[in-house]
Design a protein around this motif. Structure first.
Motif, PDB file in Angstrom:
ATOM      1  N   MET A  35       0.840  -1.208   0.000  1.00 38.94           N
ATOM      2  CA  MET A  35       0.000   0.000   0.000  1.00 38.94           C
ATOM      3  C   MET A  35       0.871   1.252   0.000  1.00 38.94           C
ATOM      4  O   MET A  35       0.611   2.205  -0.719  1.00 38.94           O
ATOM      5  CB  MET A  35      -0.886   0.026   1.250  1.00 38.94           C
ATOM      6  CG  MET A  35      -2.126  -0.811   1.165  1.00 38.94           C
ATOM      7  SD  MET A  35      -3.377  -0.125   0.076  1.00 38.94           S
ATOM      8  CE  MET A  35      -3.791   1.382   0.931  1.00 38.94           C
ATOM      9  N   HIS A  40      -2.025   1.240  -3.593  1.00 39.46           N
ATOM     10  CA  HIS A  40      -3.159   0.313  -3.507  1.00 39.46           C
ATOM     11  C   HIS A  40      -2.636  -1.113  -3.676  1.00 39.46           C
ATOM     12  O   HIS A  40      -1.469  -1.315  -4.047  1.00 39.46           O
ATOM     13  CB  HIS A  40      -4.221   0.638  -4.563  1.00 39.46           C
ATOM     14  CG  HIS A  40      -3.813   0.310  -5.971  1.00 39.46           C
ATOM     15  ND1 HIS A  40      -2.820   0.988  -6.647  1.00 39.46           N
ATOM     16  CD2 HIS A  40      -4.262  -0.637  -6.823  1.00 39.46           C
ATOM     17  CE1 HIS A  40      -2.687   0.482  -7.858  1.00 39.46           C
ATOM     18  NE2 HIS A  40      -3.543  -0.512  -7.987  1.00 39.46           N
ATOM     19  N   PHE A  70      -6.944  -1.756   2.898  1.00 37.91           N
ATOM     20  CA  PHE A  70      -6.262  -2.201   1.683  1.00 37.91           C
ATOM     21  C   PHE A  70      -7.116  -1.895   0.458  1.00 37.91           C
ATOM     22  O   PHE A  70      -8.024  -2.639   0.112  1.00 37.91           O
ATOM     23  CB  PHE A  70      -5.939  -3.694   1.770  1.00 37.91           C
ATOM     24  CG  PHE A  70      -5.040  -4.042   2.914  1.00 37.91           C
ATOM     25  CD1 PHE A  70      -3.890  -3.314   3.169  1.00 37.91           C
ATOM     26  CD2 PHE A  70      -5.344  -5.097   3.751  1.00 37.91           C
ATOM     27  CE1 PHE A  70      -3.060  -3.631   4.239  1.00 37.91           C
ATOM     28  CE2 PHE A  70      -4.527  -5.426   4.832  1.00 37.91           C
ATOM     29  CZ  PHE A  70      -3.379  -4.683   5.062  1.00 37.91           C
TER      30      PHE A  70
END
Ligand code: FES
Length: 157
Positions: A35, A40, A70
């Motif tokens: 992340m 992402h 997440f």
């Protein structure tokens, strides 16, 4: 370690996994590192992490989807977070949530169609005494009224 622009997603993920493999419950620190580095968790990382950690793809997918931290899609250019924890709820956070959703036309975890803003909920920004609290990227706002939120969203768009 930073990644080169030509390094493939798989190489980058394997490199991150190598740095955290020996940590207890390695999947979580690896996902946090993904992340941080990529913004992402692309679904393409699932088979790579399953292979690296000897887990099933379903196991990895389950963890990614269980924890709302997440993201599976790239975030917008700015991320607006509204605190929904108790202290902020007591001073009007719910109204801000409704307003932000209707003004931006997105729900939590979603990004406006132009890619400008991602809306997220958080549970305490450490600013409880001056709630309701809203954060835009790294900037924290306190005592956010509906009108103040409009201004914040205006400059974020
Ligand atoms: S409860 Fe909102 S900042 Fe702590």
């Amino acid at each position: 370690m930073t990644s080169s622009p030509t390094q493939s997603l798989e190489d980058r993920v394997r490199s991150i996994a190598a740095r955290h493999r020996d940590e207890r419950g390695a999947l979580m620190p690896i996902l946090h590192a993904v992340m941080e580095e990529m913004g992402h968790v692309d679904p393409a990382v699932i088979p790579v992490l399953a292979d690296e950690l000897n887990l099933s793809r379903a196991d990895v997918y389950g963890v990614i989807t269980f924890y709302h931290d997440f993201r599976q899609t790239p975030p917008g250019r700015r991320t607006v977070r509204i605190c929904r924890a108790e202290a902020c709820q007591a001073v009007g956070a719910a109204e801000l949530v409704d307003r932000a959703k209707s003004r931006l036309g997105v729900g939590f975890g979603e990004t406006t169609a132009d890619g400008a803003v991602t809306l997220e909920q958080v549970f305490c920004l450490g600013n409880c005494a001056t709630g309701p609290s809203v954060q835009v990227d790294d900037r924290l706002y306190g005592r956010v009224s509906a009108e103040k939120l409009d201004g914040i969203l205006e400059v974020s768009a």
